[in-house]
Design an enzyme around this catalytic site. Structure first.
Site, short mmCIF file in Angstrom:
data_model
loop_
_atom_site.label_atom_id
_atom_site.label_comp_id
_atom_site.label_asym_id
_atom_site.label_seq_id
_atom_site.Cartn_x
_atom_site.Cartn_y
_atom_site.Cartn_z
N ARG A 136 40.61 53.97 26.10
CA ARG A 136 40.11 54.64 27.36
C ARG A 136 41.02 55.70 28.00
O ARG A 136 40.68 56.91 27.65
CB ARG A 136 40.12 53.46 28.31
CG ARG A 136 39.42 53.87 29.50
CD ARG A 136 38.96 52.54 30.52
NE ARG A 136 40.21 52.04 31.07
CZ ARG A 136 40.24 50.66 31.68
NH1 ARG A 136 39.00 50.20 32.13
NH2 ARG A 136 41.48 50.19 31.87
N HIS A 164 46.93 48.05 28.77
CA HIS A 164 45.67 47.14 29.32
C HIS A 164 45.27 46.45 28.23
O HIS A 164 44.95 47.15 27.10
CB HIS A 164 44.95 48.02 30.25
CG HIS A 164 43.73 47.34 30.89
ND1 HIS A 164 44.15 46.45 32.09
CD2 HIS A 164 42.55 46.82 30.65
CE1 HIS A 164 43.27 45.77 32.35
NE2 HIS A 164 42.09 45.92 31.87
N ARG A 217 49.76 42.71 36.96
CA ARG A 217 48.83 43.31 37.95
C ARG A 217 47.63 42.48 38.19
O ARG A 217 47.00 41.99 37.06
CB ARG A 217 48.16 44.67 37.35
CG ARG A 217 49.14 45.64 36.96
CD ARG A 217 48.65 46.94 36.21
NE ARG A 217 47.65 46.64 35.11
CZ ARG A 217 48.22 46.60 34.00
NH1 ARG A 217 49.41 46.97 33.56
NH2 ARG A 217 47.27 46.20 32.95
#
Length: 367
Positions: A136, A164, A217
């Protein structure tokens, strides 16, 4: 103070959010919590959620866009803030002045940032985003050493490094394991305790506490929503849903057998039926695909019938009820429960999307 005359409202339980954060703090074995309040805190209200997170001890907030970060600063938040997404050159001097950390998402971005920062201001705080598999944004694993060296040789503050996971909410497979291996190889090259390492999202924080590193997170699960059915089955602690959605009956009529309802006449009553009208429709985020979804009235399930309109929808009642009768669209009522997951399944999507599509026309009430 604005008064809300329509009875439709989303009720946000800030106490549930606080308890969810406490559970993650314990699960993460002392790692710092980064409360993700992007997209207006996943539709729950960024300011109110961020306030409660900070009151409960969180000192680090994450958002998706520069505008969201400035919005928090303008509302008085002095905590650390990280923009997880792309930031343009024009924002970087603002980030310096406001001490907002930004994600370095490519080698080209780093070159742009080096030219865009303003001398004389505080160094730009950078968290290097490493693309270990999402494809991404982020520098590729093989580019990471170049990016790390570039950051160290320019007037930046190397504040953090992160990735991520694409499949952390599934049973660990090859992609997840490869991402973990690649990120560990990059982390080993940093070798600086001042650089905050954070790789875990909600799913990884739940399923892989050994990957907590310096911070985790917490996004969707801060709001009491499991990242996936697989994770929900394996949960080591209970998540408390923060959002419920409710309204009231505004009209009731008896429809004769054989009559049709709403646009397109897609529903025909098989017998004489009591029909209630609710003041909520697709302009509020109750999309037309929810036709047939149950609501709760007096704790009993009753289906939405006919096409959902822009501002209203209709429900087939089990019995006649008065105007003003309470209706639960999401959440608990007496012994009944409608979960966000039901809406997601009905719409062919994921639970993340449901609170985000509830529009601003629905007021958020907090307790």
């Amino acid at each position: 103070m604005t008064e809300n005359y329509r009875p439709t409202k989303a009720v946000i339980d800030l106490g549930a959010i606080e308890k969810n954060l406490a559970a993650f703090k314990e699960r993460s074995q002392g790692a710092e919590l980064i409360a993700v309040v992007k997209a207006d805190a996943y539709g729950h209200g960024a300011i109110e959620v961020a306030n409660r997170a900070v009151e409960s001890g969180v000192q680090f907030l994450a958002v998706a866009t520069p505008d969201e970060a400035v919005y928090l600063r303008n509302h008085g938040f002095q905590t650390k803030i990280l923009v997880l997404g792309a930031t343009p050159a024009s924002f970087l001097p603002v980030a310096q002045k406001e001490e907002i950390a930004v994600a370095a998402i490519s080698l080209e971005w780093l070159q742009m940032a080096a030219a865009a920062v303003e001398p004389g201001l505080l160094p730009l705080k950078i968290h290097l985003k490493v693309d270990t598999g999402m494809r991404r944004v982020g520098v590729l694993t093989e580019e990471a050493p170049i990016a790390i060296e570039f950051i160290r040789q320019h007037p930046f503050e190397f504040a953090g490094i992160f990735t991520h996971f694409a499949t952390a909410d599934e049973e660990s497979g090859e992609l997840f394991q490869r991402q973990v291996r690649e990120m560990k190889s990059v982390i080993d090259q940093v070798d600086d305790p001042q650089v905050l390492v954070h790789v875990s999202n909600s799913a990884a924080a739940i399923m892989h506490p050994e990957l907590a590193y310096g911070a985790v997170r917490i996004g969707i699960s801060m709001y009491g929503i499991a990242p996936s059915p697989y994770v929900e089955e394996k949960m080591p602690f209970k998540l408390l849903p923060a959002l419920s959605l409710e309204t009231e009956v505004v009209h009731v009529k008896k429809v004769k057998a054989g009559e049709t309802l709403s646009y397109g006449a897609t529903y025909r009553s098989e017998k004489d039926e009591w029909i209630a009208t609710l003041p909520i429709g697709y302009a509020d985020g109750m999309l037309r695909g929810l036709q047939g979804q149950d609501v709760l009235i007096r704790g009993e399930r009753m289906p939405i019938v006919g096409r959902i309109c822009m501002d209203q929808c209709m429900v087939r009642l089990n019995e006649q009820v008065p105007v003003g009768e309470k209706v639960q669209l999401i959440g608990k009522q007496r012994d009944g429960l409608v979960r966000i997951d039901e809406w997601a399944e009905k719409l062919g999507t994921i639970p993340y999307e449901i609170p985000c599509i509830l529009t601003k026309r629905i007021p958020r009430m907090y307790h």
